[in-house]
Structure formats: C-alpha cells, structure tokens
Design a protein around this motif. Sequence first.
Motif, mmCIF file in Angstrom:
data_model
loop_
_atom_site.group_PDB
_atom_site.id
_atom_site.type_symbol
_atom_site.label_atom_id
_atom_site.label_comp_id
_atom_site.label_asym_id
_atom_site.label_seq_id
_atom_site.Cartn_x
_atom_site.Cartn_y
_atom_site.Cartn_z
ATOM 1 N N VAL A 510 0.837 -1.207 0.000
ATOM 2 C CA VAL A 510 0.000 0.000 0.000
ATOM 3 C C VAL A 510 0.866 1.249 0.000
ATOM 4 N N LEU A 511 1.893 1.254 0.841
ATOM 5 C CA LEU A 511 2.770 2.422 0.927
ATOM 6 C C LEU A 511 3.545 2.624 -0.371
ATOM 7 N N GLN A 512 4.011 1.533 -0.969
ATOM 8 C CA GLN A 512 4.737 1.638 -2.234
ATOM 9 C C GLN A 512 3.819 2.102 -3.360
ATOM 10 N N SER A 513 2.572 1.638 -3.317
ATOM 11 C CA SER A 513 1.600 2.076 -4.318
ATOM 12 C C SER A 513 1.349 3.580 -4.208
ATOM 13 N N ALA A 514 1.287 4.066 -2.973
ATOM 14 C CA ALA A 514 1.088 5.500 -2.765
ATOM 15 C C ALA A 514 2.265 6.291 -3.331
ATOM 16 N N LEU A 515 3.487 5.798 -3.076
ATOM 17 C CA LEU A 515 4.666 6.494 -3.600
ATOM 18 C C LEU A 515 4.689 6.471 -5.129
ATOM 19 N N PHE A 516 4.247 5.363 -5.703
ATOM 20 C CA PHE A 516 4.160 5.287 -7.165
ATOM 21 C C PHE A 516 3.158 6.330 -7.694
ATOM 22 N N THR A 517 2.057 6.490 -6.970
ATOM 23 C CA THR A 517 1.053 7.492 -7.365
ATOM 24 C C THR A 517 1.642 8.895 -7.313
ATOM 25 N N PHE A 518 2.427 9.170 -6.284
ATOM 26 C CA PHE A 518 3.062 10.482 -6.185
ATOM 27 C C PHE A 518 4.026 10.705 -7.352
ATOM 28 N N ASP A 519 4.716 9.637 -7.760
ATOM 29 C CA ASP A 519 5.613 9.747 -8.917
ATOM 30 C C ASP A 519 4.828 10.084 -10.181
ATOM 31 N N LEU A 520 3.644 9.489 -10.288
ATOM 32 C CA LEU A 520 2.797 9.745 -11.450
ATOM 33 C C LEU A 520 2.366 11.210 -11.487
ATOM 34 N N ILE A 521 1.925 11.721 -10.339
ATOM 35 C CA ILE A 521 1.548 13.140 -10.259
ATOM 36 C C ILE A 521 2.752 14.014 -10.589
ATOM 37 N N GLU A 522 3.912 13.624 -10.051
ATOM 38 C CA GLU A 522 5.145 14.383 -10.275
ATOM 39 C C GLU A 522 5.492 14.463 -11.753
ATOM 40 N N SER A 523 5.303 13.365 -12.468
ATOM 41 C CA SER A 523 5.673 13.352 -13.885
ATOM 42 C C SER A 523 4.798 14.300 -14.701
ATOM 43 N N VAL A 524 3.503 14.308 -14.423
ATOM 44 C CA VAL A 524 2.601 15.212 -15.153
ATOM 45 C C VAL A 524 2.890 16.658 -14.773
ATOM 46 N N LEU A 525 3.121 16.892 -13.485
ATOM 47 C CA LEU A 525 3.429 18.244 -13.025
ATOM 48 C C LEU A 525 4.717 18.755 -13.659
ATOM 49 N N ALA A 526 5.716 17.879 -13.749
ATOM 50 C CA ALA A 526 6.990 18.273 -14.365
ATOM 51 C C ALA A 526 6.798 18.599 -15.840
ATOM 52 N N ARG A 527 5.949 17.823 -16.516
ATOM 53 C CA ARG A 527 5.698 18.074 -17.939
ATOM 54 C C ARG A 527 5.034 19.440 -18.142
ATOM 55 N N ILE A 528 4.112 19.781 -17.273
ATOM 56 C CA ILE A 528 3.451 21.091 -17.358
ATOM 57 C C ILE A 528 4.469 22.208 -17.174
ATOM 58 N N GLU A 529 5.354 22.036 -16.205
ATOM 59 C CA GLU A 529 6.369 23.053 -15.956
ATOM 60 C C GLU A 529 7.323 23.181 -17.139
ATOM 61 N N GLU A 530 7.635 22.058 -17.782
ATOM 62 C CA GLU A 530 8.504 22.094 -18.960
ATOM 63 C C GLU A 530 7.866 22.888 -20.097
ATOM 64 N N ILE A 531 6.583 22.635 -20.341
ATOM 65 C CA ILE A 531 5.882 23.332 -21.425
ATOM 66 C C ILE A 531 5.860 24.830 -21.159
ATOM 67 N N ALA A 532 5.547 25.187 -19.924
ATOM 68 C CA ALA A 532 5.467 26.606 -19.581
ATOM 69 C C ALA A 532 6.837 27.269 -19.636
ATOM 70 N N GLU A 533 7.868 26.572 -19.156
ATOM 71 C CA GLU A 533 9.218 27.134 -19.168
ATOM 72 C C GLU A 533 9.724 27.316 -20.590
ATOM 73 N N ALA A 534 9.345 26.386 -21.469
ATOM 74 C CA ALA A 534 9.770 26.486 -22.865
ATOM 75 C C ALA A 534 9.229 27.750 -23.514
ATOM 76 N N LYS A 535 8.119 28.231 -23.005
ATOM 77 C CA LYS A 535 7.519 29.455 -23.536
ATOM 78 C C LYS A 535 7.865 30.660 -22.669
ATOM 79 N N GLY A 536 8.753 30.427 -21.684
ATOM 80 C CA GLY A 536 9.228 31.528 -20.860
ATOM 81 C C GLY A 536 8.199 32.096 -19.924
ATOM 82 N N ARG A 537 7.235 31.248 -19.504
ATOM 83 C CA ARG A 537 6.156 31.755 -18.657
ATOM 84 C C ARG A 537 6.328 31.401 -17.190
ATOM 85 N N LEU A 538 7.146 30.424 -16.857
ATOM 86 C CA LEU A 538 7.330 30.066 -15.449
ATOM 87 C C LEU A 538 8.789 30.256 -15.054
#
Length: 538
Positions: A510-538
């Motif tokens: 259960v604990l490992q599954s939760a950490l995997f879920t956090f990694d999943l959220i992290e990956s999408v969040l990082a992708r959003i930040e990459e897109i915004a940074e590429a356009k010089g907005r963040l």
Amino acid sequence: MALEQFSDVVQRCVTIQDGNFSSADFDLFQTVGQTCIEQGDSAQVLSIVIDEKNKNIVRCMGWNLLEPLVKVLLKKEDKNLPHCHAILTHLLEVCSPKELLVGLLEQIEQLDSGVIAETIILLLKPLQTVLLKLGRKKASSVGMALSTLLSQMVRLPVPLSKEQEEDDVFGLCRCCVELLGFVSPFVEEIKADARDSHGMSRENELRVEILKFCMKSLCEPLLEVQLKDADTLEKSPLRDFATGILVILNSIGESLPNLLGHSILRKREVPGFLEEEVRYPKESLASMAHLLFVQHIAMDIFPENLSTQELYEKTLVRLENSSLPVDLLDLKTFFSVPQVMKNVRCRINTLFPHFRCMLKTSGHAGVEGYIIKNIKNQTDFALKPGNGNEWFLGKHLLPLLQQVLCLPQGPETDLLHNLDRIMESLNLLRYLLIRDKEWENETGIWTELYKIEDNYLKPLRTALNMSRAHYEAELKRNKENTTGSKSPVCTVSLGSEKIPHMTPEMQTQVLQSALFTFDLIESVLARIEEIAEAKGRL
C-alpha cells in the motif's frame, strides 16, 4: 346644530391666511363634519366641500372626514351613499396625497374583524389613486400600503373546501382578486422603466416593494391554501390569485427556475436594500415550488425547455453540507438518478452551469474528476474550427478553471483521496498549454498562468513533497518494525463485520503504491512546468 357649526368653522377659516389653522380648528372641523355626515346631512356637507372658495380649507382639513365617510359607505343601503361617494371623490382630487394616504391606511389598520373584506375592497381604488399621485417617489408608500393590506387580509379565515371558496363568506377570495388589480399599474410602471432603461434593475425601489409583496403573499395566505383544480372548481379566485402572483414575479424580472434554485441556506449580503434571506424567505420559495410542481400553477410561463439536468442542478444547490437524508435510500426512484443523469443529453450552454454546480456540491473526487474530463472534452470541441462555443473559451471558461485548478485544503490536501480530481485537472492544464497556442490564447490560459502557478502548482508541489516524505518515512518504519515478523499490524472492522488482517507485506504494498502514485503526479506536473518554461512563462 352640527351643520351650522360646520358651516361656521368653514366660513371662519376662509379668512385665515396661508392655511395657518390652529389645532382647535382641525378638531372642530373633524368633530362637526363627522356629526353632520353621521346625521345624514351629507348633501349639505358636499355643497360646502365643493365650493371653490373653500378649496384651501378642504385641501388642508378634508382628509379628516375619511372616517365618517367610510362608515356610511360601508352601509350600502344608506340613502346618502351618492353624496358620500361624491365627497370622497372630491377629497381625492384636492387633498394632499400624503395626508390622504395616512388617513386611508388608518381606516384599514383600525378595522373590526367583521368588516375587514368590505373595507379593503371599498378603499383599494381610493388608495391606488392616492399612490399614483405620489409620482416617482411612491415606492415606500406602495410598500407600506401593501403591507398594511396583507396584515389585515391574513386575519380572514382561509376557505378549505370547494363550497367555502364559492360562498366566500369572509371575503378573502374577493380581496385577493381586487388586490391583483390594485398592484397592476405599479407592475406596469416597473416594466415600462425596464423598457426605457433597456434592462430590469434589481434595485429599482418599486420593484423591491412589489417583490416583497409577492413573497409575503406566497407565505400568507397562499401557503395555507388548498387550491382546487379546474375540474373540481372551474372558477377559483384563489387559484387566479396564485397565478397572478407568479406572473407578477416573472414580469418584474424574477426567473422562476432561478428562484427554485435560490440558495436560501447560505446567508450572504448583496448590494441593495435587503439581504437575500429577507428578499426570498424560504417559506415563500417552498410555497412557490408547491404551486408550480404540485398545483401546476402558471406552468405556461415556466420554461418548457427546463431539462431534467437543470432541475437536478436546482436541487443540488439547495443541499445543506452537500448531503442528502439517509431516508432517501428507501425511495426506489432515488437509485435511478445516476442512470437518468447518465442518459441526459442537453445543450452545451446548459452544461456549463451544470459543471460549476456539480463541482461546488459533489464533494466526491471521482465525480469531480469525471466532470473535469468532460470540461476538457467540451473545450476541445470548442477549439475546433467552425464550432466556436463561447461557453468553454475565454472569459466564460476562466471561472470554471478557477474552480478546477485548486486544492480543496491547500498544501494539506490528501492527494490520494483526491487523486481522480488532481490527475484530471493536471491533464486538463497540460492539454490547454499544448493545444491553445500562446499567440491565440483562445481559452485565456496563458493570461492566467501566473495565477495558476501561485494558486495551484506551487501548493500542489508542496503537498506532493510533504506526502512523499510522510509515506517514505512510514515505509521505512514499517520495514524496520516488521523484519522477520509475520504477525498482523492492525485489525480493521466495518460495522460488525471484520475485514481480514493487513499483513506487513500488504502494508508495504500500500505504501509503495502511494509512492508510485506520487511519482505519477510528479511526472505530469513536471511536464506542465517544462511546457510553460519552454515558452518563458514560469
């Protein structure tokens, strides 16, 4: 004797300049004038009153004759009726409207229970005439008059049976019918003002007073009335009154569907004269709903295109604490609501308020995630060439995004519990940044990106770091405590039913599954930040 005294006081007062009459003059005029009318000398009083040289005296003192005039006029068989009617008509023409208003309302306020209906019906027309003479500053006077009238009408017994309504012994039905005619010119004035100003002002003072009248009428007498349908009673004054009240509400700009969904459980201040709960008492709104959906009153002015979804939405906003009574589980129809909603097909411009309402009231991450996914689908459709639906673009979409792109409890939000909502909101944001070009900015996302960063992405990053640290610590502690042990760590029960023990291995999963879920959220969040940074907005 009294007639001579009346003539003398009038002749003496004619010589007084600028209307500087003493209180003794007023008292004597009232006393002897009343005596003359009660003794049957109304013809002589009429000749004195209409004499042009006495006009100034009558203008100042004439309203004092209202009480004896009303007493005679209520005796319909009296031979002096024509003369008394003529005196009253003349007083309405020459006396001060404000003084007449006070005098007429005094007659209504001091009614004996046996003559309530007769007096109200007698004085409605004179009262209306006086109010119309007050011009544009009559709103408060209209409100005072309507309040006084209703306060007396509620003293009348409400007919319970068909026969009682037909007989109308106490006169409530007649009063209701006449009252609709009384308010008609004021409603027409409100409508005319709306036409002239190209819109209905909610804070129009006269409109506010008529709204108060309608709400009071819905509460009393209509809340107690058992209306008869047309098959039972073909001509029903009370049904006509109920219809008239709802028609007036519609005429002064009150949307009946919106009133049904009015949030009466949450007190908030609004600009203007009254707070929301005073404007729209819950008893009055309940009475209106009963008239519409049980009695089917005024359904011809109720929108035919109000869909199942819209009615469902109106119900949702009235929920207290976003919850329903458990007793509803006993109703078979309650279980059909999800399927009905699943099959609803409605116009896009009705989806928009529905989405906002559901996000506000559901309190369920799975439902919210499903709604956010649908918002993404509708936005995708709106961005395609030739569609151009304004409800999911620009200024209309942004308030919806503000509801979506937020954490319910800020950085302390339970990310696992709200996973469906969070993942769908991140996917929506990522889609908008990719699909909507910065130079086009059709959705307005690029304009609002800095706010989204501060209000959503940064708190989410903080929540993610806190949650990961917590679960990593728990995982480490679990491994240390359970090395070489096969005994269960905890026992869980639901009601009287015990759930199988959770072994250390299961806890670790259960604990490992939760950490995997956090990694999943992290990956999408990082992708959003990459897109915004590429356009010089963040």
